[in-house]
Structures are given as C-alpha cells and as structure tokens.
Design an enzyme around this catalytic site. Structure first.
Site, PDB file in Angstrom:
ATOM      1  N   SER A   1       5.034   6.686   2.335  1.00  0.00           N
ATOM      2  CA  SER A   1       5.487   5.371   2.793  1.00  0.00           C
ATOM      3  C   SER A   1       4.882   4.290   1.907  1.00  0.00           C
ATOM      4  O   SER A   1       3.694   4.379   1.560  1.00  0.00           O
ATOM      5  CB  SER A   1       5.001   5.113   4.231  1.00  0.00           C
ATOM      6  OG  SER A   1       5.345   6.175   5.095  1.00  0.00           O
TER       7      SER A   1
ATOM      8  N   GLY B   1      -4.170  -4.006  10.115  1.00  0.00           N
ATOM      9  CA  GLY B   1      -4.315  -2.683  10.728  1.00  0.00           C
ATOM     10  C   GLY B   1      -4.530  -1.586   9.698  1.00  0.00           C
ATOM     11  O   GLY B   1      -4.528  -1.825   8.488  1.00  0.00           O
TER      12      GLY B   1
ATOM     13  N   ASP C   1      -2.964   1.148   7.858  1.00  0.00           N
ATOM     14  CA  ASP C   1      -1.632   1.643   7.465  1.00  0.00           C
ATOM     15  C   ASP C   1      -0.579   1.253   8.502  1.00  0.00           C
ATOM     16  O   ASP C   1       0.301   2.060   8.853  1.00  0.00           O
ATOM     17  CB  ASP C   1      -1.664   3.170   7.267  1.00  0.00           C
ATOM     18  CG  ASP C   1      -2.641   3.578   6.170  1.00  0.00           C
ATOM     19  OD1 ASP C   1      -2.711   2.877   5.149  1.00  0.00           O
ATOM     20  OD2 ASP C   1      -3.341   4.592   6.333  1.00  0.00           O
TER      21      ASP C   1
ATOM     22  N   HIS D   1       1.041   5.327   1.058  1.00  0.00           N
ATOM     23  CA  HIS D   1       0.353   6.242   1.977  1.00  0.00           C
ATOM     24  C   HIS D   1       1.079   7.593   1.968  1.00  0.00           C
ATOM     25  O   HIS D   1       2.322   7.625   2.029  1.00  0.00           O
ATOM     26  CB  HIS D   1       0.347   5.649   3.393  1.00  0.00           C
ATOM     27  CG  HIS D   1      -0.381   6.503   4.371  1.00  0.00           C
ATOM     28  ND1 HIS D   1      -1.759   6.641   4.361  1.00  0.00           N
ATOM     29  CD2 HIS D   1       0.063   7.309   5.371  1.00  0.00           C
ATOM     30  CE1 HIS D   1      -2.119   7.464   5.319  1.00  0.00           C
ATOM     31  NE2 HIS D   1      -1.035   7.896   5.937  1.00  0.00           N
TER      32      HIS D   1
ATOM     33  N   ASP E   1      -1.294  -5.224   6.295  1.00  0.00           N
ATOM     34  CA  ASP E   1      -1.746  -6.214   7.275  1.00  0.00           C
ATOM     35  C   ASP E   1      -3.154  -5.820   7.714  1.00  0.00           C
ATOM     36  O   ASP E   1      -3.794  -4.998   7.070  1.00  0.00           O
ATOM     37  CB  ASP E   1      -0.749  -6.349   8.444  1.00  0.00           C
ATOM     38  CG  ASP E   1      -0.686  -5.113   9.320  1.00  0.00           C
ATOM     39  OD1 ASP E   1      -1.490  -4.174   9.103  1.00  0.00           O
ATOM     40  OD2 ASP E   1       0.157  -5.077  10.236  1.00  0.00           O
TER      41      ASP E   1
ATOM     42  N   ASN F   1       0.860  -1.190   0.000  1.00  0.00           N
ATOM     43  CA  ASN F   1       0.000   0.000   0.000  1.00  0.00           C
ATOM     44  C   ASN F   1       0.887   1.228   0.000  1.00  0.00           C
ATOM     45  O   ASN F   1       1.973   1.212   0.590  1.00  0.00           O
ATOM     46  CB  ASN F   1      -0.866  -0.013   1.269  1.00  0.00           C
ATOM     47  CG  ASN F   1      -1.806   1.184   1.347  1.00  0.00           C
ATOM     48  OD1 ASN F   1      -2.285   1.680   0.328  1.00  0.00           O
ATOM     49  ND2 ASN F   1      -2.074   1.646   2.554  1.00  0.00           N
TER      50      ASN F   1
HETATM   51  C1  GAR Z   1      -2.275   8.782  -2.793  1.00  0.00           C
HETATM   52  O1  GAR Z   1      -1.615   9.909  -2.283  1.00  0.00           O
HETATM   53  C2  GAR Z   1      -2.272   7.648  -1.765  1.00  0.00           C
HETATM   54  O2  GAR Z   1      -1.130   7.641  -0.967  1.00  0.00           O
HETATM   55  C3  GAR Z   1      -3.479   8.002  -0.948  1.00  0.00           C
HETATM   56  O3  GAR Z   1      -4.436   8.367  -1.894  1.00  0.00           O
HETATM   57  C4  GAR Z   1      -3.767   9.016  -2.975  1.00  0.00           C
HETATM   58  C5  GAR Z   1      -4.289   8.421  -4.256  1.00  0.00           C
HETATM   59  O4  GAR Z   1      -3.881   9.163  -5.357  1.00  0.00           O
HETATM   60  N1  GAR Z   1      -3.870   6.872  -0.127  1.00  0.00           N
HETATM   61  C6  GAR Z   1      -4.202   6.964   1.148  1.00  0.00           C
HETATM   62  O5  GAR Z   1      -4.349   8.017   1.730  1.00  0.00           O
HETATM   63  C7  GAR Z   1      -4.429   5.624   1.850  1.00  0.00           C
HETATM   64  N2  GAR Z   1      -4.425   5.767   3.249  1.00  0.00           N
HETATM   65  P1  GAR Z   1      -4.129   8.613  -6.832  1.00  0.00           P
HETATM   66  O6  GAR Z   1      -5.565   8.093  -6.897  1.00  0.00           O
HETATM   67  O7  GAR Z   1      -3.931   9.816  -7.706  1.00  0.00           O
HETATM   68  O8  GAR Z   1      -3.119   7.529  -7.093  1.00  0.00           O
END
Ligand code: GAR
Length: 223
Positions: free
Chosen positions: A154, A161, A163, A127, A159, A125
C-alpha cells in the site's frame, strides 16, 4: 529574398522547468530508494530525489544515495533528549532540501506533530501489506501468521497514526503455502518498488488530492 517570418519562441529550457523535489526517508536497505533513484534520471519522470534523510547511520540506503550523488543527513533519535526534539530536528533536516513531496520508503519511525505541521498532506509512505490490515513494523510477518492467502503493498498519505492515512494505491501479491516472511517480503518488494515509483511520478506530474479518507491521483474533479 529574405523571409519575413520571425523565428518562433525558443524551446523551453529544460533546466528552467521546475522539477518536483523529493526527499526520501530511510532506515535500512533502501531498495525502494534505489528504484526512485533509477527513475529520477529520466527527465520525463518529473521528479528528482534531492535529499535522503535517515534515522540511523551506516545503512545501505545511505550508500545508495551517496553513490547517486544525492546529499544525505542522519537524524538519530538517540542523539536527542526526547521524541519531540528529534521530530523538530528531522523536520529541519528535511526542510533544508525544500521538498515538494516527502517519501517514507522503509522509514521505521513515526513522524510527529512538528513534521506533520510542515509536511503533512505531502508525505507518503509505502507499507508491505494491504492496509488497513497489518499495519506496523512487521506487516509481512503479521499477515503470514494470520494465514491470509493474498497480501500486497500500500502507498498511503502519512498522518499521525501507524500506517493509518488515506490509501493512494495498492497492489496484491498471492501468498504461497511455503512462504516465509523473507520470501513473501521479497516478492512484495518487487511489486512495491514499481508501485511506489509509479505513484510518486504521478504525484509529481498530476498532483494528489485528498478529501477525507479518499486520496486520488490527479487534481481531482473540477480542478
Ligand atoms: C519495505 O518493504 C517497506 O514497505 C517497509 O520496509 C521495507 C523497506 O525496504 N516499511 C514498513 O514496513 C513500514 N511500516 P527497503 O529499505 O529495501 O526499501
């Protein structure tokens, strides 16, 4: 005079070299998916997006996948009586593509026990914060509100949890005094796309080893 030397073995047929299969999970714009789709056209990358699965219809990420000729599936939570049934359907939809690695790239749902039973340890994933700080759906907003001067992104192993899995790679991004959630997120996403593409390619080419909380690219010592 005829040469007695035999022709060498034929060069390996590129089509027969197994390519690491990626399924990408999305919920929104799909710029990270776009970066993976740009990278996978190069055979040297070693991985190919073979399917894209979304938890909602009508999003830009699905258009990106279709434009790239990659098959898609939508598994929306609201179409199922409960989370466990949805999780089983998600697992099946992803399984159809027989992935080696699943990449959650802006996927805003938690996967459940059925999914992790099948794809745990090979789902990553991305983040937009320096975990373990600021997990969850509003990592950029929360980091900004806290007043941090450095944030970043990151890439982690998924898992059960939020993130919370082992960290594979991180990069920092400085926070400017006049940053808004949008400006900071956009700068983080530039770094994040590069990091995700790099990490996923290395997983495909070199492998990923996880011991406890320590995740390492490569097969690990002695392997
Ligand atoms: C990204 O910045 C990703 O890290 C975040 O959503 C965005 C998606 O952008 N994800 C989270 O916050 C998950 N906790 P995208 O649709 O343009 O790839």
């Amino acid at each position: 005079m005829t040469s007695s030397s035999q022709p060498g073995p034929p060069p390996p047929d590129r089509a027969s070299v197994p390519t690491h299969r990626l399924v990408v999970l999305v919920s929104g714009g799909g710029s990270n998916l776009g970066a993976l789709l740009d990278a996978h056209s190069d055979p040297a990358y070693g991985a190919r997006v073979v399917g894209v699965v979304s938890d909602r219809p009508g999003i830009a990420a699905l258009d990106r996948a279709r434009d790239a000729g990659v098959p898609t599936a939508v598994v929306a939570l609201r179409d199922f009586p409960d989370r466990a049934t949805w999780d089983r359907a998600l697992t099946e939809a992803v399984g159809v593509f027989s992935p080696d690695t699943v990449v959650a790239a802006g996927f805003m749902k938690l996967v459940g026990a059925t999914f992790l039973g099948r794809f745990g340890g090979r789902t990553v994933n991305t983040h937009p914060a320096l975990l373990p700080s600021f997990p969850g759906a509003h990592g950029v907003r929360d980091a900004l509100a806290y007043g941090v001067k450095v944030s970043g992104c990151s890439v982690i192993v998924v898992d059960e949890g939020v993130d919370a899995g082992p960290i594979i790679a991180q990069e920092t991004v400085p926070v400017a005094d006049d940053d808004t959630e949008e400006t900071l997120h956009e700068r983080i996403k530039v770094v994040e796309r590069r990091l995700l593409v790099d990490v996923v390619g290395r997983i495909a080419r070199e492998g990923l080893s996880v011991e406890g909380r320590r995740a390492r690219l490569g097969r690990g010592p002695g392997r």
